[in-house]
Design a protein around this motif. Structure first.
Motif, PDB file in Angstrom:
ATOM      1  N   THR A   1      13.323  10.854  -3.646  1.00 20.97           N
ATOM      2  CA  THR A   1      12.618  10.202  -2.539  1.00 20.97           C
ATOM      3  C   THR A   1      12.518  11.079  -1.302  1.00 20.97           C
TER       4      THR A   1
ATOM      5  N   ILE B   1       5.299   9.091  -2.753  1.00 17.18           N
ATOM      6  CA  ILE B   1       5.041   7.744  -3.230  1.00 17.18           C
ATOM      7  C   ILE B   1       6.053   7.415  -4.331  1.00 17.18           C
ATOM      8  N   LEU B   2       6.640   6.230  -4.230  1.00 18.23           N
ATOM      9  CA  LEU B   2       7.650   5.815  -5.206  1.00 18.23           C
ATOM     10  C   LEU B   2       7.086   5.885  -6.621  1.00 18.23           C
TER      11      LEU B   2
ATOM     12  N   GLN C   1       8.502  11.856   2.196  1.00 12.93           N
ATOM     13  CA  GLN C   1       8.882  10.846   1.212  1.00 12.93           C
ATOM     14  C   GLN C   1       7.681  10.623   0.309  1.00 12.93           C
TER      15      GLN C   1
ATOM     16  N   THR D   1       4.875   9.537   3.210  1.00 16.60           N
ATOM     17  CA  THR D   1       5.245   9.562   4.626  1.00 16.60           C
ATOM     18  C   THR D   1       5.852  10.914   4.973  1.00 16.60           C
TER      19      THR D   1
ATOM     20  N   ASP E   1       0.848  -1.184   0.000  1.00 18.18           N
ATOM     21  CA  ASP E   1       0.000   0.000   0.000  1.00 18.18           C
ATOM     22  C   ASP E   1       0.893   1.248   0.000  1.00 18.18           C
ATOM     23  N   ALA E   2       1.054   1.892  -1.165  1.00 18.95           N
ATOM     24  CA  ALA E   2       1.947   3.029  -1.304  1.00 18.95           C
ATOM     25  C   ALA E   2       1.356   4.243  -0.603  1.00 18.95           C
ATOM     26  N   ARG E   3       2.189   4.916   0.198  1.00 19.75           N
ATOM     27  CA  ARG E   3       1.725   6.094   0.922  1.00 19.75           C
ATOM     28  C   ARG E   3       2.810   7.145   0.943  1.00 19.75           C
TER      29      ARG E   3
ATOM     30  N   HIS F   1       6.199   8.674  -8.136  1.00 16.18           N
ATOM     31  CA  HIS F   1       5.550   9.955  -8.359  1.00 16.18           C
ATOM     32  C   HIS F   1       6.585  11.013  -8.732  1.00 16.18           C
TER      33      HIS F   1
ATOM     34  N   TYR G   1      -2.036  12.765  -3.588  1.00 18.46           N
ATOM     35  CA  TYR G   1      -2.157  11.895  -2.421  1.00 18.46           C
ATOM     36  C   TYR G   1      -1.406  12.548  -1.264  1.00 18.46           C
TER      37      TYR G   1
ATOM     38  N   SER H   1       1.880  14.036  -2.997  1.00 22.33           N
ATOM     39  CA  SER H   1       2.602  13.711  -4.222  1.00 22.33           C
ATOM     40  C   SER H   1       1.626  13.243  -5.283  1.00 22.33           C
TER      41      SER H   1
END
Lengths: 118, 112
Positions: free
Chosen positions: A73, A26-27, A24, A5, A1-3, A29, A108, A94
């Motif tokens: 990141t 979402i990977l 950080q 942080t 579940d991408a979030r 984005h 998000y 992001s």
């Protein structure tokens, strides 16, 4: 579940101190937004990055706020020196813009950093 | 700049009731998101809905961009629906990025 942080989640500091907030995205984005939420002003956009480049920081008080993306990141928002009026919740969001189609982006949000400056 | 008005500002429901939240905006838009801010402060995406109708469980949203409004429907409300609901449209001519303009929100309290 991408979030998204954010750290720290809470920060209490004294007037005049430096505050650094981290995000950080979402990977994968390629956009990052910094917002501030207060009771009086609601949600305000402070800064916007795409592909790590700052494209709009017109919402930030320039004399004390700075935003950077040292790498894809990590995004940082610094306040130096901090003042009691900076007390607020700071959100990072992001999103992903594909082929320049900015209107199709969904943002998000992270959980926010609740800042209190005494 | 664009004006975003959400109504009602406050809403109290009994669990199980249905409700409609409204968002009016003053300019043409080509992106609109609905968010729920829960009592812990987290902003949660509900819908990306620049036009048309979408449904997700008990929630659905409709945007009529030509008439400059969007509606969020909550059916069979639950206590976990409590919080603040934000509408955030993007003005069509707002430059080269997705600059969302947030309304003041509708504060919803659902009682058991």
């Amino acid at each position: 579940d991408a979030r998204v942080t954010q750290t720290p989640r809470h920060k209490v500091t004294e007037m005049g101190q430096e505050v650094t907030m981290r995000c950080q995205p979402i990977l994968g984005h390629n956009t990052v937004f910094w917002y501030r939420q207060t009771m009086m002003q609601g949600l305000e956009l402070l800064a916007y990055f795409r592909n790590r480049a700052p494209l709009d920081d017109s919402g930030m008080p320039k004399d004390r706020f700075s935003a950077e993306m040292p790498d894809a990141t990590l995004a940082t928002l610094k306040i130096q020196p901090s003042e009691p009026r900076d007390s607020a919740v700071y959100f990072c969001a992001s999103g992903l813009v594909i082929d320049g189609r900015v209107a199709e982006e969904t943002q998000y949000f992270g959980p926010g950093t609740r800042l209190l400056v005494l | 700049g664009i004006q975003v008005e959400q109504s009602p500002p406050d809403l109290i429901l009994q669990e199980g009731a249905n409700s409609t939240l409204r968002c009016n905006f003053s300019d043409s838009v080509n992106n609109l998101q609905w968010f729920h801010q829960n009592p812990w402060g987290q902003l949660i995406n509900l819908f990306y809905i620049p036009s048309g109708t979408k449904q997700n469980g008990r929630l659905s949203a409709t945007t009529v961009a030509t008439e400059r409004y969007s509606l969020l429907y909550i059916s069979s409300s639950q206590t976990t629906d409590s919080g603040v609901y934000f509408c955030a449209p993007r003005p069509m001519f707002s430059g080269g990025y997705n600059k969302l303009i947030f309304g003041a929100g509708t504060r919803l309290a659902v009682h058991p």
